[in-house]
Structure formats: C-alpha cells, structure tokens
Scaffold this motif. Structure first.
Motif, PDB file in Angstrom:
ATOM      1  N   ILE A  33      56.737  47.622  40.715  1.00 43.17           N
ATOM      2  CA  ILE A  33      57.121  47.088  39.406  1.00 43.17           C
ATOM      3  C   ILE A  33      55.950  47.069  38.436  1.00 43.17           C
ATOM      4  N   GLU A  34      54.800  46.638  38.869  1.00 45.55           N
ATOM      5  CA  GLU A  34      53.656  46.573  37.946  1.00 45.55           C
ATOM      6  C   GLU A  34      53.246  47.970  37.479  1.00 45.55           C
ATOM      7  N   ALA A  35      53.254  48.946  38.364  1.00 45.48           N
ATOM      8  CA  ALA A  35      52.921  50.324  37.976  1.00 45.48           C
ATOM      9  C   ALA A  35      53.958  50.870  36.996  1.00 45.48           C
ATOM     10  N   LEU A  36      55.248  50.612  37.259  1.00 45.30           N
ATOM     11  CA  LEU A  36      56.301  51.045  36.339  1.00 45.30           C
ATOM     12  C   LEU A  36      56.110  50.412  34.962  1.00 45.30           C
ATOM     13  N   ARG A  37      55.856  49.114  34.959  1.00 48.34           N
ATOM     14  CA  ARG A  37      55.676  48.400  33.696  1.00 48.34           C
ATOM     15  C   ARG A  37      54.472  48.953  32.932  1.00 48.34           C
ATOM     16  N   GLU A  38      53.380  49.125  33.628  1.00 50.26           N
ATOM     17  CA  GLU A  38      52.158  49.574  32.967  1.00 50.26           C
ATOM     18  C   GLU A  38      52.300  50.990  32.408  1.00 50.26           C
ATOM     19  N   VAL A  39      52.755  51.936  33.224  1.00 53.46           N
ATOM     20  CA  VAL A  39      52.865  53.316  32.735  1.00 53.46           C
ATOM     21  C   VAL A  39      54.001  53.440  31.721  1.00 53.46           C
ATOM     22  N   GLY A  40      55.068  52.676  31.902  1.00 53.68           N
ATOM     23  CA  GLY A  40      56.166  52.711  30.943  1.00 53.68           C
ATOM     24  C   GLY A  40      55.732  52.235  29.570  1.00 53.68           C
ATOM     25  N   CYS A  41      55.078  51.091  29.511  1.00 53.95           N
ATOM     26  CA  CYS A  41      54.623  50.555  28.223  1.00 53.95           C
ATOM     27  C   CYS A  41      53.553  51.446  27.594  1.00 53.95           C
ATOM     28  N   THR A  42      52.602  51.904  28.396  1.00 52.29           N
ATOM     29  CA  THR A  42      51.527  52.745  27.856  1.00 52.29           C
ATOM     30  C   THR A  42      52.072  54.052  27.305  1.00 52.29           C
ATOM     31  N   THR A  43      52.899  54.748  28.090  1.00 48.51           N
ATOM     32  CA  THR A  43      53.408  56.048  27.637  1.00 48.51           C
ATOM     33  C   THR A  43      54.323  55.881  26.434  1.00 48.51           C
ATOM     34  N   TYR A  44      55.161  54.848  26.441  1.00 48.40           N
ATOM     35  CA  TYR A  44      56.065  54.663  25.308  1.00 48.40           C
ATOM     36  C   TYR A  44      55.269  54.398  24.033  1.00 48.40           C
ATOM     37  N   ARG A  45      54.249  53.548  24.137  1.00 46.09           N
ATOM     38  CA  ARG A  45      53.409  53.283  22.960  1.00 46.09           C
ATOM     39  C   ARG A  45      52.719  54.567  22.483  1.00 46.09           C
ATOM     40  N   GLU A  46      52.175  55.347  23.433  1.00 49.56           N
ATOM     41  CA  GLU A  46      51.465  56.576  23.066  1.00 49.56           C
ATOM     42  C   GLU A  46      52.361  57.548  22.289  1.00 49.56           C
ATOM     43  N   HIS A  47      53.612  57.647  22.696  1.00 46.31           N
ATOM     44  CA  HIS A  47      54.493  58.667  22.137  1.00 46.31           C
ATOM     45  C   HIS A  47      55.417  58.174  21.023  1.00 46.31           C
ATOM     46  N   PHE A  48      55.792  56.898  21.052  1.00 40.88           N
ATOM     47  CA  PHE A  48      56.872  56.460  20.167  1.00 40.88           C
ATOM     48  C   PHE A  48      56.550  55.273  19.267  1.00 40.88           C
ATOM     49  N   ALA A  49      55.343  54.747  19.317  1.00 42.49           N
ATOM     50  CA  ALA A  49      54.999  53.594  18.461  1.00 42.49           C
ATOM     51  C   ALA A  49      55.278  53.841  16.981  1.00 42.49           C
ATOM     52  N   PRO A  50      55.049  55.047  16.450  1.00 39.62           N
ATOM     53  CA  PRO A  50      55.264  55.244  15.008  1.00 39.62           C
ATOM     54  C   PRO A  50      56.713  55.060  14.538  1.00 39.62           C
ATOM     55  N   ILE A  51      57.680  55.112  15.430  1.00 45.97           N
ATOM     56  CA  ILE A  51      59.078  54.982  14.977  1.00 45.97           C
ATOM     57  C   ILE A  51      59.548  53.527  14.978  1.00 45.97           C
ATOM     58  N   TRP A  52      58.677  52.605  15.374  1.00 51.69           N
ATOM     59  CA  TRP A  52      59.026  51.185  15.445  1.00 51.69           C
ATOM     60  C   TRP A  52      58.045  50.350  14.638  1.00 51.69           C
ATOM     61  N   SER A  53      58.496  49.186  14.208  1.00 50.79           N
ATOM     62  CA  SER A  53      57.556  48.169  13.725  1.00 50.79           C
ATOM     63  C   SER A  53      56.899  47.571  14.964  1.00 50.79           C
TER      64      SER A  53
ATOM     65  N   LEU B 229      69.191  61.906  32.811  1.00 53.05           N
ATOM     66  CA  LEU B 229      67.746  61.704  32.808  1.00 53.05           C
ATOM     67  C   LEU B 229      67.457  60.748  31.657  1.00 53.05           C
ATOM     68  N   ARG B 230      67.413  59.463  31.990  1.00 58.13           N
ATOM     69  CA  ARG B 230      67.301  58.411  30.979  1.00 58.13           C
ATOM     70  C   ARG B 230      65.897  58.313  30.402  1.00 58.13           C
ATOM     71  N   LYS B 231      64.899  58.522  31.261  1.00 58.74           N
ATOM     72  CA  LYS B 231      63.508  58.457  30.823  1.00 58.74           C
ATOM     73  C   LYS B 231      62.704  59.476  31.615  1.00 58.74           C
ATOM     74  N   ILE B 232      61.798  60.140  30.934  1.00 61.32           N
ATOM     75  CA  ILE B 232      60.753  60.924  31.591  1.00 61.32           C
ATOM     76  C   ILE B 232      59.549  60.859  30.665  1.00 61.32           C
ATOM     77  N   TYR B 233      58.550  60.113  31.070  1.00 64.92           N
ATOM     78  CA  TYR B 233      57.380  59.863  30.233  1.00 64.92           C
ATOM     79  C   TYR B 233      56.114  60.190  31.027  1.00 64.92           C
ATOM     80  N   PHE B 234      55.156  60.800  30.325  1.00 61.70           N
ATOM     81  CA  PHE B 234      53.837  61.075  30.894  1.00 61.70           C
ATOM     82  C   PHE B 234      52.766  60.539  29.969  1.00 61.70           C
ATOM     83  N   LEU B 235      51.660  60.095  30.550  1.00 59.72           N
ATOM     84  CA  LEU B 235      50.503  59.711  29.758  1.00 59.72           C
ATOM     85  C   LEU B 235      50.033  60.926  28.961  1.00 59.72           C
ATOM     86  N   LYS B 236      49.581  60.716  27.741  1.00 61.03           N
ATOM     87  CA  LYS B 236      49.076  61.839  26.935  1.00 61.03           C
ATOM     88  C   LYS B 236      47.938  62.555  27.654  1.00 61.03           C
ATOM     89  N   ALA B 237      47.117  61.824  28.389  1.00 63.00           N
ATOM     90  CA  ALA B 237      45.990  62.425  29.106  1.00 63.00           C
ATOM     91  C   ALA B 237      46.453  63.388  30.206  1.00 63.00           C
TER      92      ALA B 237
END
Length: 176
Positions: free
Chosen positions: A12-32, A93-101
């Motif tokens: 759970i912690e790994a899912l939470r961490e990579v999920g939040c990090t990748t989502y922020r990296e890729h999609f933060a500009p479309i949200w407040s 395929l509801r989500k597929i996210y990778f770190l930008k790195a």
C-alpha cells in the motif's frame, strides 16, 4: 528489465507513493492544488487502496520495479468492465503510470505486454482504456501498441473540460 508483481496490502505505501508522485508529475497542470489533492486522496489514500486491493476478484493492481528494485510505475486493471460507448466487456486499463525518470526505457511496452497476457489468462477478449485528449504522447503510445479509438466521453477537472478518448485493443489468444 522491468520486474512486475501483483500488489498486495503489504504494498500500500509503495502504491500510494508512486501513484501520487507519478500523477503529480504528469497531471498537476490540469488541476488546482486543492482539486489535485482531492483526486489523490480519493484514489491513493491508504483507505482507498485498502478497499480496492480487497476487490481482488474484480481488480488487479500491479507494481513495476527497475533493476535496482526501485518502484517506477503502477497499473490498475478492472476485469470484465463494460467499455463506454460500445458496452463491450473487457479488461479496463484504469491506470498505467510511470515516473518521469523511468521514461524512454521501454518499460511501457513491457508493462502493456504483461497486462495483455494477464487479461488473456483471465479470458478477456479485449483491453480498453481512456486517455486524456490533452495527452497526445500517451495516445501515440497506445496506437503504436495497436489500440484503436472507439469513441469519446466527457471528463473535466476543477480547472478544465478536457474530454477522454476511449480506445480498445482486441486480444488474440496464442495460436490464433
């Protein structure tokens, strides 16, 4: 080489961490900032992940790690889900996210192949997904993998009305 495993409650912690990090990296500009945090709390809070992992008959969470065992991506699949527009049932395929790195290493293709193999093992005849209309790079990736657009559906954030393309890939069992 990408290492992929089915996530469990221990992840759970790994899912939470990579999920939040990748989502922020890729999609933060479309949200407040508040809208982004609300989305992350809904999808990646400990409670949300615990509930989702408990639905192992209908959902699958996967974690992807690189050669150094660093988690670099995740995927979430909903089994036997009806696709918007057509109503055809398949693996979503509801989500597929990778770190930008981790970009540019062929991980996306490896992950998609793994997901398609798992879907075939479960008897799914197709994989479908939605992709933001504002994400042409992802769309090109899916098209290169063989996905075809089957329609469009609305999607908006607290900042923008973006829309989603619905795409599908017909799965062919080995030997067909």
């Amino acid at each position: 080489m990408l290492r992929i495993h089915q996530a469990t409650h221990a992840d759970i912690e790994a899912l939470r961490e990579v999920g939040c990090t990748t989502y922020r990296e890729h999609f933060a500009p479309i949200w407040s900032p508040a809208g982004l945090q609300a989305f992350l709390d809904r999808d990646f809070s400990h409670d949300a992940l615990r509930r989702s992992l408990a639905l192992s008959d209908s959902q699958l969470w996967l974690l992807a790690s690189d050669d150094s065992a660093q988690v670099v991506g995740l995927a979430k699949i909903n089994w036997s889900a009806p696709a918007p527009v057509t109503g055809e049932t398949g693996a979503e395929l509801r989500k597929i996210y990778f770190l930008k790195a981790a970009a540019g290493r062929g991980y996306g293709k490896q992950f998609m192949q793994f997901i398609c193999e798992r879907a075939l093992q479960r008897g799914e005849r197709m994989v479908w997904l939605t992709v933001l209309k504002s994400n042409p790079d992802a769309r090109r990736f899916y098209e290169a993998f063989g996905f075809k657009q089957i329609g469009e559906i609305p999607f908006k954030t607290d900042l923008a009305d973006i829309g989603l393309d619905v795409m599908r890939l017909e799965l062919k069992p080995l030997g067909e």
